[in-house]
Write an enzyme that holds these catalytic residues in place. Sequence first.
Site, PDB file in Angstrom:
ATOM      1  CG  HIS A   1     -20.377  -6.503 -70.793  1.00 56.74           C
ATOM      2  ND1 HIS A   1     -21.054  -7.093 -69.749  1.00 56.74           N
ATOM      3  CD2 HIS A   1     -19.485  -5.659 -70.226  1.00 56.74           C
ATOM      4  CE1 HIS A   1     -20.613  -6.603 -68.605  1.00 56.74           C
ATOM      5  NE2 HIS A   1     -19.647  -5.743 -68.856  1.00 56.74           N
TER       6      HIS A   1
ATOM      7  CE  LYS B   1     -34.858 -11.154 -71.901  1.00 53.48           C
ATOM      8  NZ  LYS B   1     -33.655 -11.465 -71.166  1.00 53.48           N
ATOM      9  NE  ARG B   2     -29.781  -4.084 -75.397  1.00 61.60           N
ATOM     10  CZ  ARG B   2     -29.099  -4.768 -76.324  1.00 61.60           C
ATOM     11  NH1 ARG B   2     -29.253  -4.484 -77.605  1.00 61.60           N
ATOM     12  NH2 ARG B   2     -28.266  -5.722 -75.959  1.00 61.60           N
TER      13      ARG B   2
ATOM     14  CE  LYS C   1     -31.042  -8.172 -75.179  1.00 61.26           C
ATOM     15  NZ  LYS C   1     -30.374  -8.924 -74.097  1.00 61.26           N
TER      16      LYS C   1
ATOM     17  CB  THR D   1     -28.400  -9.026 -64.997  1.00 60.92           C
ATOM     18  OG1 THR D   1     -28.873  -7.929 -65.782  1.00 60.92           O
ATOM     19  CG2 THR D   1     -26.886  -9.097 -65.086  1.00 60.92           C
TER      20      THR D   1
ATOM     21  CE  LYS E   1     -31.216  -7.023 -62.647  1.00 56.16           C
ATOM     22  NZ  LYS E   1     -31.207  -6.069 -63.778  1.00 56.16           N
TER      23      LYS E   1
END
Length: 844
Positions: free
Chosen positions: A374, A565-566, A571, A673, A677
């Site tokens: 992952h 998100k985290r 990111k 993911t 969504k």
Amino acid sequence: MQTLPNPQSQQNVLVEDDRTGLNVETLKRAFLDNLFYIQGKFPAIASKNDYYMALAYTVRDRLFRRWLNTAETYSKTGARTVCYLSAEFLLGPHLGNNLINLGIYDQVKQAIEELGLDLRELLEQEEEPGLGNGGLGRLAACYLDSMATLEIPSIGYGIRYEFGIFDQDIKDGWQVEITDKWLRYGNPWEVVRPEWSVEVKFGGHTEGFTDEQGHYRVRWVPHKIVNGIPYDTPILGYKVNTCNALRLWASEAPESFDFDAFNAGDYSGAVHEKMASETISKVLYPNDNMTQGKILRLEQQFFFVSCSLQDMLRILERQHISLDRFHEKFTIQLNDTHPSIAVAELMRLLLDEHGMDWEKAWYITTHAFAYTNHTLLPEALERWPLNMFGNLLPRHLEIIYEINRRFLDDVRIKYPDDTDRMRRMSLIDESGERYIRMANLSCVGSSAINGVAALHTELLKRDVLHDFYEMYPQKFNNKTNGVTPRRFVVLSNPRLCDLVCSKIGDEWIKNLDQIRQIEAYVDDSGFRSEFRQIKRSIKQDLAEHIKGIYDITIDPNSLFDIQSKRIHEYKRQHLNALHIVTLYNRVKANPDIEITPRTFLFGGKAAPGYYMAKLIIKLINSIADVVNRDPDVRDRLKVIFMKDYNVKFAQHVYPAADLSEQISTAGKEASGTGNMKFAMNGALTIGTLDGANVEIREEVGAENFFLFGLTTEEVYAKRAAGYNPREYYESNPELKLVIDRIASGFFSHGDTNLFKPLVDNLLYRDDYLLFADYQSYVECQDRVSTAYRDHDYWTRMSILNTARMGKFSSDRSIRDYCEGIWKVKPVQIQLEEYVQANAGRLLV
């Protein structure tokens, strides 16, 4: 039991049982019974939590019949079973999802309303099991849902953390971690199975001996033993009778109280063993910045895989299946490297506990396991200091040495004299302090290795696991992630669900490819108007929610620009922050400038020991403090950091988004993911060609996706050429003004040191190339603003995003795993109608 005659017809009377019936009157009666007999309350003194618990038990009763029938069918048929090993399962609240999957949401809503209660309030009452950190755990939960929906025999295995991912508060702009006491009111969805407990060993030493057949064997003499207690949660599929199990393990001491110590006055010593043993399943992801944290994390990983493998052996024995067929009965998926110690543990169980020879044990092991990677971040590929590992798991270190010896012999034969390759591929990192490489162990011990997006898998082959790809090309394959439309559309966005069902029926809920049929309505002005009104009403709901929590008024007509998100540097939440400051600077330079009103919403948690991520949260909140109260802005820009973002809250956020920020540095995000969504709910994506963004853009069409930034190849090339972020800073006046304004203390009450670590990192390192992508990002955001002003054009793109997301259902992902890796077939579960004459059948 006799059948009650019908006086009119003398035929059998069908009776709805209070534990299984689905009509409104039966549900009301069952609800009140559970309130009285389980909660021990009557309505006058019952709390909202009592009502929630009573309803949860009412729904659970309806699951149990399916759950037990499923277990009975699997046991009788000896069905091949998927065992999904994951350190995280971020399930989200159970009640709403179970109502959807049972197909009784409307009946229960009516029953609860007729009793004078509000179903939405009871749904909000449920404590979310915080048994995961982010995408990894949520993916695991989606896969459990899809396996049950597709009638795939499966068991999820993990840890029943007493305290899950921390609750997040924000104080003075900083993240504050609060203990997640998700079990404080009890958990109505789980069933403890103490009779299936197992022993797990730690520490000690090994002893060699010769068995009765003259074979050399090894005995592990542990220093410590803990018990693993299974807690089962039913996982129901959508409108099927299949109800699989999630089995989570809690650690307990074999003897929880030492009377001798207590009687001697050593009161803390009397419970020391209990405290030490229960620490293993106490908290999700202990801070591993220190040695004790690392040891505990390794203990957790070994604990749950040992429990799970022993449980599989118990099932094998109960179903009278030969141990030689272990790999035929079970296919075991390693969800990232956390459970990879399972390779060595299965070998130990087969060799030491069952006396199997090495070759047979290794054949069974390598044919039982499959490994999902992952991550593309080398630091996220787990490795354990050799001495620490050996002290905790001495027998497993011996087994890993032997696996490595045999493996390196194979490498040496295939690549003679290539010592560098052997050094890279070895299960032991010999440079400096010696480490065990868990990803390498997973690759060697598994029959299949998959990435989670097409780009990610190619990068694994090319870079992260390149040597293993050259050694075992047949093992590698791609399985792009997916998410369940049941939770993230049907439950989260009922208004959109109703609109889609009114046009194309409800088959799309189980076969998301069919949602593409709504594309035929994109030219229907009435449909576009309804679609737009639904989005507006959902945004209004979120605006009211935010007003209630933060006392900040936001305009539902503004563009809802969301990044949830985290929190991590790759990111790039701070790139988003730089854009906000860019817009703010433009307003300050010309207060009358025409800009598209935007509401910037952030959500996510930073790891407790990750200072830079916490500083990014502080920066976002500091920018919000200034922007939200500057009169020059005139409410055209609003910034909110939504604290304690979790699955329950996400279900309100995904449907409200206009723009989904998927802006990681190309080549860093495995899949993502959240991007799926958001898009399922009609949000448009602004993103790089990273992770699953690539495939989302292919599916929805380049014209319906806002692309910016360097490609993975360009990122590599820029780094190879000697990336100098300061050159971008010096040559881009708008970027320079943004950085200078942050560095000046403008957003930190004049404190020039507060954000200095972040600013210096960007100016002198910029590991994730924010400065290189800044101009492209800002220009792309300008295109977003222009597009949003044309509401009809934006709505068309939004509809097409929803319509073209069929590929990203977790049902498709699970079908791919079943066909390409697991070789598992569906098993239909039959459920007979309840008839009084047959009530005692199972007791006969």
